[in-house]
Design a protein around this motif. Structure first.
Motif, short mmCIF file in Angstrom:
data_model
loop_
_atom_site.label_atom_id
_atom_site.label_comp_id
_atom_site.label_asym_id
_atom_site.label_seq_id
_atom_site.Cartn_x
_atom_site.Cartn_y
_atom_site.Cartn_z
N HIS A 40 64.87 16.83 14.46
CA HIS A 40 63.93 16.16 14.96
C HIS A 40 62.58 17.51 15.21
O HIS A 40 63.61 18.62 15.48
N VAL A 41 61.50 17.14 14.73
CA VAL A 41 60.88 18.45 14.16
C VAL A 41 60.52 19.04 16.01
O VAL A 41 60.37 20.09 16.48
N SER A 42 60.09 17.71 17.08
CA SER A 42 59.46 18.71 18.40
C SER A 42 59.60 16.98 19.50
O SER A 42 59.81 16.18 19.09
N SER A 43 59.14 17.42 20.56
CA SER A 43 59.25 16.12 21.60
C SER A 43 57.98 15.20 20.95
O SER A 43 58.26 14.19 22.37
N ALA A 44 57.24 15.79 20.27
CA ALA A 44 56.24 14.19 19.51
C ALA A 44 57.16 13.68 19.57
O ALA A 44 56.93 12.17 19.10
N PHE A 45 58.21 13.28 18.78
CA PHE A 45 59.15 12.44 18.73
C PHE A 45 59.66 11.15 19.54
O PHE A 45 59.47 10.14 18.99
N ALA A 46 59.93 11.48 20.46
CA ALA A 46 59.79 10.16 21.22
C ALA A 46 58.75 9.45 21.89
O ALA A 46 58.33 8.55 22.76
N GLU A 47 57.06 9.56 21.20
CA GLU A 47 55.76 8.65 20.96
C GLU A 47 56.36 8.11 20.51
O GLU A 47 55.87 6.83 21.07
N ASP A 48 56.89 7.68 19.26
CA ASP A 48 57.56 6.27 18.73
C ASP A 48 59.17 5.88 18.38
O ASP A 48 59.81 6.70 18.10
N PRO A 49 59.46 5.11 19.26
CA PRO A 49 60.93 4.76 19.31
C PRO A 49 60.84 4.27 17.87
O PRO A 49 62.46 3.78 18.10
N VAL A 50 60.58 3.50 17.17
CA VAL A 50 60.96 3.39 15.83
C VAL A 50 61.56 4.77 14.84
O VAL A 50 62.64 4.32 14.19
N ARG A 51 61.54 5.74 15.94
CA ARG A 51 62.04 6.96 14.89
C ARG A 51 63.56 6.62 15.36
O ARG A 51 65.11 7.58 14.41
N ILE A 52 64.23 6.84 16.44
CA ILE A 52 65.16 6.55 16.47
C ILE A 52 65.98 5.61 15.84
O ILE A 52 66.91 5.50 14.81
N LEU A 53 65.51 4.33 14.98
CA LEU A 53 66.15 3.77 13.97
C LEU A 53 65.87 4.40 12.47
O LEU A 53 66.83 4.03 11.80
#
Length: 326
Positions: A40-53
């Motif tokens: 992941h690029v940064s902690s901003a990853f956690a703002e959108d749970p679709v990114r897990i998918l």
């Protein structure tokens, strides 16, 4: 530009080229491509749970090339799941990513990734429940039903690259095994019937297309008949074709055969085996299609008598194919 790249989910996507052909790589994406790492690029990853998918889906695409997920990204994904971030994902977005993952070369990586971070149990409880359920070793050397399911969807991707309908049917064909009473294990008596309800529940929850849902139910309910094709009476064999509605929709037979072959070959030590049942099913279908109603109309039959005579003739044609089949 760098602000834009900072909003990307993975470093391998946070790359650009300026007007002079110079690489703009503020987050080490090129290095991660070389190392085959999804990070992941940064902690901003956690703002959108679709990114897990999305991470799980990217691994489904690149696992065959040796890619893995960075440990810190795995940790962040687990933290997001524990915080309840995936609990309220919109079904359409879950299905959109799942559909893409099922069209990739290694869809099993999608399921494994979600399971490792705890998201599979929340988003796909019917599939998560398969893990740890034993099967008979003489038929399933891999034993674990969840592992078998992974092998089946990977084989489906090999037999029908990019076909998410085949992938969805393969992924859901054995859901009934999670409902087998403990005292019956490792046998799975009537698992094909037990599986229909969870297939429907999963399809409705994800709002999958009707065509996917209908075909998944048929594959769940009927796949054992395909495996036993050479043992079936001609009437039962033709009845299987009728249940698939393959006389009107021949593509359904092709789809069904592909899913069944993936099931047969998605087992330890069976990936390079043949599936002769496919040839018999195709030949039986072709023989049945050749029996037209016009001959019975010309003989003076009317109404229901035509349909009955045609069905009997089709069963005889299937019997002849079965008797002559090598």
């Amino acid at each position: 530009l760098e602000d834009d790249l900072a909003r990307r989910d993975l470093t391998i996507n946070a790359l650009a080229e300026d007007d002079h052909g110079n690489l703009v790589d503020p987050f080490g994406g090129a290095r991660d491509i070389q190392a085959r790492v999804l990070r992941h690029v940064s902690s901003a990853f956690a703002e959108d749970p679709v990114r897990i998918l999305r991470v799980a889906r990217f691994l489904a695409r690149f696992a065959a090339d040796g890619f893995t997920i960075a440990e810190e990204t795995k940790t962040l994904m687990r933290e997001m799941v524990a915080a309840g971030e995936v609990d309220h994902l919109v079904p359409e977005r879950v299905w959109a990513e799942t559909r893409k993952a099922l069209g990739e070369s290694t869809p099993s990586a999608f399921l494994r990734t979600l399971r490792e971070c705890g998201a599979l149990e929340i988003l796909f409880p019917e599939i998560d429940a398969l893990y740890g359920v034993p099967q008979r070793t003489e038929y399933h050397p891999e034993v674990d039903t969840g592992i078998h399911n992974e092998m089946v969807i990977d084989m489906a991707a090999r037999l029908a690259p990019g076909d998410d309908l085949i992938g969805f049917c393969a992924m859901t064909h054995d859901l009934g095994k999670a409902l087998t009473p403990a005292h019956e294990l490792p046998k799975h008596i009537m698992h094909e019937e037990r599986g229909v309800a969870p297939v429907r529940v999963l399809a409705e929850r994800l709002r999958v297309p009707n065509e996917h849902a209908e075909m998944a139910v048929l594959c769940c309910r009927l796949h054992l008949l395909a495996h036993r094709a050479f043992e079936l009476r001609a009437e039962t064999l033709f009845g299987l074709i009728e249940k698939l509605d393959a006389m009107r929709k021949p593509q359904r037979l092709a789809q069904f055969i592909t899913v069944c072959e993936a099931d047969q070959r998605g087992r330890l030590g069976m990936t390079e085996s043949t599936y002769p049942q496919a040839g018999l099913l195709r030949a039986a279908h072709a023989a049945a299609v050749d029996i037209k109603a016009t001959a019975f109309v010309a003989a003076g039959m009317q109404g229901p008598a035509i349909a009955e005579a045609q069905r009997k003739a089709r069963i005889r044609a299937v019997a002849a194919i079965k008797d002559a089949f090598p």
